[in-house]
Design an enzyme around this catalytic site. Sequence first.
Site, PDB file in Angstrom:
ATOM      1  N   HIS A   1      -2.377   7.904   6.717  1.00  0.00           N
ATOM      2  CA  HIS A   1      -1.361   8.687   6.014  1.00  0.00           C
ATOM      3  C   HIS A   1      -1.969   9.976   5.445  1.00  0.00           C
ATOM      4  O   HIS A   1      -1.312  11.010   5.384  1.00  0.00           O
ATOM      5  CB  HIS A   1      -0.751   7.881   4.857  1.00  0.00           C
ATOM      6  CG  HIS A   1       0.404   7.010   5.264  1.00  0.00           C
ATOM      7  ND1 HIS A   1       1.525   7.505   5.877  1.00  0.00           N
ATOM      8  CD2 HIS A   1       0.616   5.677   5.118  1.00  0.00           C
ATOM      9  CE1 HIS A   1       2.377   6.501   6.104  1.00  0.00           C
ATOM     10  NE2 HIS A   1       1.854   5.382   5.654  1.00  0.00           N
TER      11      HIS A   1
ATOM     12  N   HIS B   1      -4.516   1.968   7.593  1.00  0.00           N
ATOM     13  CA  HIS B   1      -3.143   2.491   7.639  1.00  0.00           C
ATOM     14  C   HIS B   1      -2.970   3.596   6.587  1.00  0.00           C
ATOM     15  O   HIS B   1      -2.422   4.663   6.877  1.00  0.00           O
ATOM     16  CB  HIS B   1      -2.183   1.324   7.392  1.00  0.00           C
ATOM     17  CG  HIS B   1      -0.737   1.693   7.398  1.00  0.00           C
ATOM     18  ND1 HIS B   1       0.142   1.286   8.383  1.00  0.00           N
ATOM     19  CD2 HIS B   1       0.003   2.428   6.527  1.00  0.00           C
ATOM     20  CE1 HIS B   1       1.350   1.762   8.120  1.00  0.00           C
ATOM     21  NE2 HIS B   1       1.298   2.456   6.993  1.00  0.00           N
ATOM     22  N   GLU B   2      -3.474   3.341   5.382  1.00  0.00           N
ATOM     23  CA  GLU B   2      -3.334   4.335   4.302  1.00  0.00           C
ATOM     24  C   GLU B   2      -4.176   5.572   4.587  1.00  0.00           C
ATOM     25  O   GLU B   2      -3.757   6.699   4.315  1.00  0.00           O
ATOM     26  CB  GLU B   2      -3.726   3.732   2.952  1.00  0.00           C
ATOM     27  CG  GLU B   2      -2.891   2.549   2.505  1.00  0.00           C
ATOM     28  CD  GLU B   2      -1.401   2.755   2.610  1.00  0.00           C
ATOM     29  OE1 GLU B   2      -0.932   3.908   2.523  1.00  0.00           O
ATOM     30  OE2 GLU B   2      -0.691   1.765   2.838  1.00  0.00           O
TER      31      GLU B   2
ATOM     32  N   GLY C   1       0.842  -1.184   0.000  1.00  0.00           N
ATOM     33  CA  GLY C   1       0.000   0.000   0.000  1.00  0.00           C
ATOM     34  C   GLY C   1       0.878   1.235   0.000  1.00  0.00           C
ATOM     35  O   GLY C   1       2.019   1.196   0.483  1.00  0.00           O
TER      36      GLY C   1
ATOM     37  N   GLN D   1       3.183   9.951   0.965  1.00  0.00           N
ATOM     38  CA  GLN D   1       4.463   9.236   1.111  1.00  0.00           C
ATOM     39  C   GLN D   1       5.435   9.543  -0.025  1.00  0.00           C
ATOM     40  O   GLN D   1       6.625   9.291   0.092  1.00  0.00           O
ATOM     41  CB  GLN D   1       4.234   7.726   1.195  1.00  0.00           C
ATOM     42  CG  GLN D   1       3.566   7.295   2.502  1.00  0.00           C
ATOM     43  CD  GLN D   1       3.391   5.794   2.569  1.00  0.00           C
ATOM     44  OE1 GLN D   1       2.438   5.259   2.035  1.00  0.00           O
ATOM     45  NE2 GLN D   1       4.327   5.108   3.200  1.00  0.00           N
TER      46      GLN D   1
ATOM     47  N   CYS E   1       5.833   0.083   8.077  1.00  0.00           N
ATOM     48  CA  CYS E   1       5.492   1.171   7.159  1.00  0.00           C
ATOM     49  C   CYS E   1       6.707   1.518   6.309  1.00  0.00           C
ATOM     50  O   CYS E   1       7.821   1.616   6.829  1.00  0.00           O
ATOM     51  CB  CYS E   1       5.042   2.391   7.964  1.00  0.00           C
ATOM     52  SG  CYS E   1       4.680   3.831   6.937  1.00  0.00           S
ATOM     53  N   LEU E   2       6.480   1.741   5.027  1.00  0.00           N
ATOM     54  CA  LEU E   2       7.576   2.105   4.127  1.00  0.00           C
ATOM     55  C   LEU E   2       8.235   3.418   4.548  1.00  0.00           C
ATOM     56  O   LEU E   2       9.395   3.656   4.242  1.00  0.00           O
ATOM     57  CB  LEU E   2       7.054   2.231   2.688  1.00  0.00           C
ATOM     58  CG  LEU E   2       6.533   0.940   2.036  1.00  0.00           C
ATOM     59  CD1 LEU E   2       5.887   1.259   0.689  1.00  0.00           C
ATOM     60  CD2 LEU E   2       7.650  -0.073   1.855  1.00  0.00           C
TER      61      LEU E   2
END
Length: 174
Positions: free
Chosen positions: A144, A140-141, A50, A55, A97-98
Amino acid sequence: MAYVRTILTDNHPTLRKVAKKVDVDEIREPLFQQLIDDMFATMYAAPGIGLAAPQIDVGKRLFVVDLQDEDPSHGPLVIINPKFTVTEGELESIEGCLSVPGFIGDVTRFERVVCAGLDRHGRRISVEGTADLFSRCLQHEMDHLDGVLYVDKAKNVRPALTEEEVAEAEAPAI
Ligand code: ZN
């Protein structure tokens, strides 16, 4: 042609801002379509399951998800201006998380969510996640887009040390 963009980390200011709603007329513009393609390319290159626009330093309300490897029923998906229309239950699981590389933590999320928004053609869509990775990923997204990182909500944020933990931190990186 899609381009892999740089994923922001280390509490970059864009990661902490509330992203702006996308104007419906903007969706059909080539630059916006390019943004969607680039988001998919960036997510796959990471690799991750995702990615939200902030991001990659774009303060707009959209994210992409693709769980095909983990859950074939949830392939490539982009949601623009997403909103939860249903949130139910509670479930704790491990997240990475990235934008917070090398760490994992335990996060309590809703068990079931229904997420409504627009697809890349500006058509209304609605998707449901039920006690699964997809449900967690949507939440989660969405965070963000509101400048929230999982570490804000997580218990026991820790470096991913063992091979298993590294896999946990990287594979479901969202
Ligand atoms: Zn993330």
